[in-house]
Design a protein around this motif. Structure first.
Motif, mmCIF file in Angstrom:
data_model
loop_
_atom_site.group_PDB
_atom_site.id
_atom_site.type_symbol
_atom_site.label_atom_id
_atom_site.label_comp_id
_atom_site.label_asym_id
_atom_site.label_seq_id
_atom_site.Cartn_x
_atom_site.Cartn_y
_atom_site.Cartn_z
ATOM 1 N N LYS A 1 -1.997 5.899 0.458
ATOM 2 C CA LYS A 1 -3.105 6.696 -0.079
ATOM 3 C C LYS A 1 -4.342 5.830 -0.232
ATOM 4 O O LYS A 1 -4.252 4.633 -0.477
ATOM 5 C CB LYS A 1 -2.726 7.290 -1.431
ATOM 6 C CG LYS A 1 -1.527 8.213 -1.392
ATOM 7 C CD LYS A 1 -1.179 8.713 -2.786
ATOM 8 C CE LYS A 1 0.041 9.615 -2.770
ATOM 9 N NZ LYS A 1 0.405 10.088 -4.128
ATOM 10 N N LYS A 2 -5.489 6.453 -0.063
ATOM 11 C CA LYS A 2 -6.762 5.768 -0.249
ATOM 12 C C LYS A 2 -7.679 6.648 -1.097
ATOM 13 O O LYS A 2 -7.489 7.858 -1.175
ATOM 14 C CB LYS A 2 -7.429 5.474 1.102
ATOM 15 C CG LYS A 2 -6.719 4.435 1.959
ATOM 16 C CD LYS A 2 -7.447 4.242 3.283
ATOM 17 C CE LYS A 2 -6.791 3.180 4.152
ATOM 18 N NZ LYS A 2 -7.026 1.824 3.631
ATOM 19 N N GLU B 1 -13.019 -2.567 -7.920
ATOM 20 C CA GLU B 1 -13.347 -2.345 -6.507
ATOM 21 C C GLU B 1 -14.792 -1.922 -6.277
ATOM 22 O O GLU B 1 -15.325 -2.132 -5.191
ATOM 23 C CB GLU B 1 -12.416 -1.272 -5.916
ATOM 24 C CG GLU B 1 -10.951 -1.676 -5.880
ATOM 25 C CD GLU B 1 -10.691 -2.851 -4.939
ATOM 26 O OE1 GLU B 1 -11.422 -2.987 -3.934
ATOM 27 O OE2 GLU B 1 -9.767 -3.625 -5.222
ATOM 28 N N PRO C 1 -13.330 3.806 1.103
ATOM 29 C CA PRO C 1 -12.061 3.999 0.378
ATOM 30 C C PRO C 1 -11.267 2.704 0.276
ATOM 31 O O PRO C 1 -11.356 1.838 1.148
ATOM 32 C CB PRO C 1 -11.320 5.039 1.231
ATOM 33 C CG PRO C 1 -11.883 4.884 2.601
ATOM 34 C CD PRO C 1 -13.321 4.465 2.419
ATOM 35 N N VAL C 2 -10.526 2.578 -0.792
ATOM 36 C CA VAL C 2 -9.656 1.417 -0.992
ATOM 37 C C VAL C 2 -8.206 1.887 -1.039
ATOM 38 O O VAL C 2 -7.922 3.045 -1.343
ATOM 39 C CB VAL C 2 -10.004 0.662 -2.297
ATOM 40 C CG1 VAL C 2 -11.402 0.093 -2.227
ATOM 41 C CG2 VAL C 2 -9.857 1.575 -3.511
ATOM 42 N N ASP C 3 -7.298 0.964 -0.745
ATOM 43 C CA ASP C 3 -5.870 1.276 -0.791
ATOM 44 C C ASP C 3 -5.420 1.512 -2.233
ATOM 45 O O ASP C 3 -5.852 0.813 -3.151
ATOM 46 C CB ASP C 3 -5.054 0.134 -0.204
ATOM 47 C CG ASP C 3 -5.162 0.059 1.314
ATOM 48 O OD1 ASP C 3 -5.129 1.119 1.960
ATOM 49 O OD2 ASP C 3 -5.281 -1.064 1.842
ATOM 50 N N PRO D 1 0.834 -1.201 0.000
ATOM 51 C CA PRO D 1 0.000 0.000 0.000
ATOM 52 C C PRO D 1 0.869 1.252 0.000
ATOM 53 O O PRO D 1 1.921 1.292 0.630
ATOM 54 C CB PRO D 1 -0.802 -0.127 1.302
ATOM 55 C CG PRO D 1 -0.784 -1.581 1.631
ATOM 56 C CD PRO D 1 0.552 -2.074 1.155
ATOM 57 N N ASN E 1 -12.028 6.755 -2.620
ATOM 58 C CA ASN E 1 -13.327 6.113 -2.826
ATOM 59 C C ASN E 1 -13.745 6.281 -4.286
ATOM 60 O O ASN E 1 -12.995 6.826 -5.110
ATOM 61 C CB ASN E 1 -14.374 6.666 -1.859
ATOM 62 C CG ASN E 1 -14.614 8.157 -2.045
ATOM 63 O OD1 ASN E 1 -14.259 8.752 -3.070
ATOM 64 N ND2 ASN E 1 -15.233 8.784 -1.046
#
Length: 406
Positions: A42-43, A150, A282-284, A39, A45
């Motif tokens: 940062k994330k 995602e 949010p995703v990585d 990772p 959405n």
């Protein structure tokens, strides 16, 4: 497990070689371990990634507009602008769909992924070395790929888990039947494509994808990975249309005719509905999946560049198609090994702006798809050994052409 699935299903935005729908099996843990990404801290959405996509596209278009060598009126550049136009329209659809919480969000993202994959094929025809166009297209591809893998209905289905339903099994069988039909059409075209190394390679990639899909087990992971892989296959088929010489263009168009029969997005069985709360989670962003644009870009600039892309005259008379195909046949950028030079989109080793895809990127259609030689993927279906490394294919579903859609 979420990270493992994401890596296995989304390891494709890296050069132009094929993404493979990875089968779960004895080598799954080994494959996941070797493909593990770190990772970045940062994330993002869905809303942020969609905004990043539109900004990257705007900067790509802005750089292309300023380059006289990419004049939209020049025949060899028209396929690039046509796929750019498709991506722009698809992202607008996705944006409206997200605001309305409608299926247009997933459809727009899927179509943008297809268009982005087609864009990488069509870029080779321009012979351009424009680093700004290439760098921003990579960020566009990363953002679209993350949206696709995602926040899609496929991703939600993966989260739900369980066995394939009877409807899903029937859909998987339909896809496999389409792949058999595709292989038959490719077989007919192989001999005619021998003189064109780039097209021959493209047909080989489609063939390898089809062979791999036919061997996939009837499992949920394999089914969803296959749906992502179809996005890339769509882009390849549509993109290589402009490489075809006039005498056998009609035969190729029969293969293109298969494209609209692909399902655009995963279809839920009633009464299951998509949980829109997912788009806010949010995703990585993994290292190598950079989606941040390098310069500020206003909403007005985004709209302006979108409008420019959408207004380009992308229709190509047959005489122009002949000209593009003739020029591509003699293109010195493709060597005897079918490897484009460092200034094409699909050289995964290029870090200087020549390759529009990115070997460090991470999303699209699964693991590296079988062999690049177009033959049957006879390696171990269960793991990552089969393709010899990460995929170069690109994010996940682009918009195909205006005429390709659902």
């Amino acid at each position: 497990m979420k990270i493992v699935i994401r890596i296995l299903l989304c390891f494709a935005l890296a050069g132009f070689s094929i993404a493979r729908a990875v089968s779960p099996g004895k080598d799954l843990a080994k494959t996941a371990k070797t493909m593990q990404k770190a990772p970045s801290g940062k994330k993002a959405n869905a809303k942020t990634l969609l905004a990043d996509s539109k900004k990257a596209l705007a900067l790509m278009v802005k750089a292309a507009r300023a380059d006289k060598g990419l004049d939209p009126k020049t025949p060899k550049n028209k396929p690039f602008w046509k796929s750019t136009q498709a991506v722009a329209k698809s992202l607008k659809k996705a944006e409206k769909g997200l605001a309305a919480k409608s299926d247009d969000f997933q459809k727009g993202v899927a179509e943008a992924r297809r268009g982005e994959e087609q864009l990488k094929v069509d870029w080779q025809l321009t012979d351009s070395k424009n680093k700004e166009v290439i760098d921003n297209s990579k960020k566009l591809g990363h953002a679209v790929a993350l949206l696709r893998t995602e926040y899609s209905k496929e991703a939600a289905r993966q989260k739900k888990g369980g066995d394939l339903t009877e409807e899903e099994k029937a859909n998987f069988a339909k896809v496999k039947a389409q792949q058999k039909e595709l292989l038959a059409k490719i077989k007919k075209l192989e001999a005619q494509a021998k003189k064109d190394k780039a097209l021959e390679k493209g047909l080989g990639k489609m063939q390898a994808q089809a062979n791999h899909i036919l061997k996939e087990p009837i499992t949920l992971a394999a089914y969803l990975a296959t749906l992502y892989l179809l996005d890339e296959q769509y882009g390849l088929i549509r993109g290589y249309e402009y490489y075809v010489d006039k005498p056998w263009r009609a035969d190729y168009l029969l293969m293109v005719g298969l494209v609209p029969t692909y399902d655009v997005i995963y279809t839920w069985e009633a009464p299951v509905v998509y949980d829109w709360a997912l788009v806010d989670v949010p995703v990585d962003i993994y290292v190598g999946e950079d989606v941040d644009v390098s310069e500020p870009v206003s909403d007005a600039d985004v709209d302006s560049e979108d409008d420019f892309a959408a207004d380009q005259p992308v229709d190509m008379p047959e005489a122009e198609q002949d000209q593009v195909a003739d020029n591509e046949d003699t293109d010195a950028d493709v060597d005897a090994d079918n490897t484009p030079d460092d200034d094409s989109m699909d050289d995964p080793s290029d870090d200087e702006g020549g390759d529009m895809s990115d070997d460090d990127g991470g999303d699209g259609g699964g693991d590296e798809a079988s062999d690049d030689d177009g033959g049957d993927d006879s390696g171990d279906d269960g793991g990552g050994d089969d393709g010899g490394g990460g995929d170069d294919g690109g994010g996940d579903d682009g918009g195909g052409g205006d005429d390709g859609g659902e």
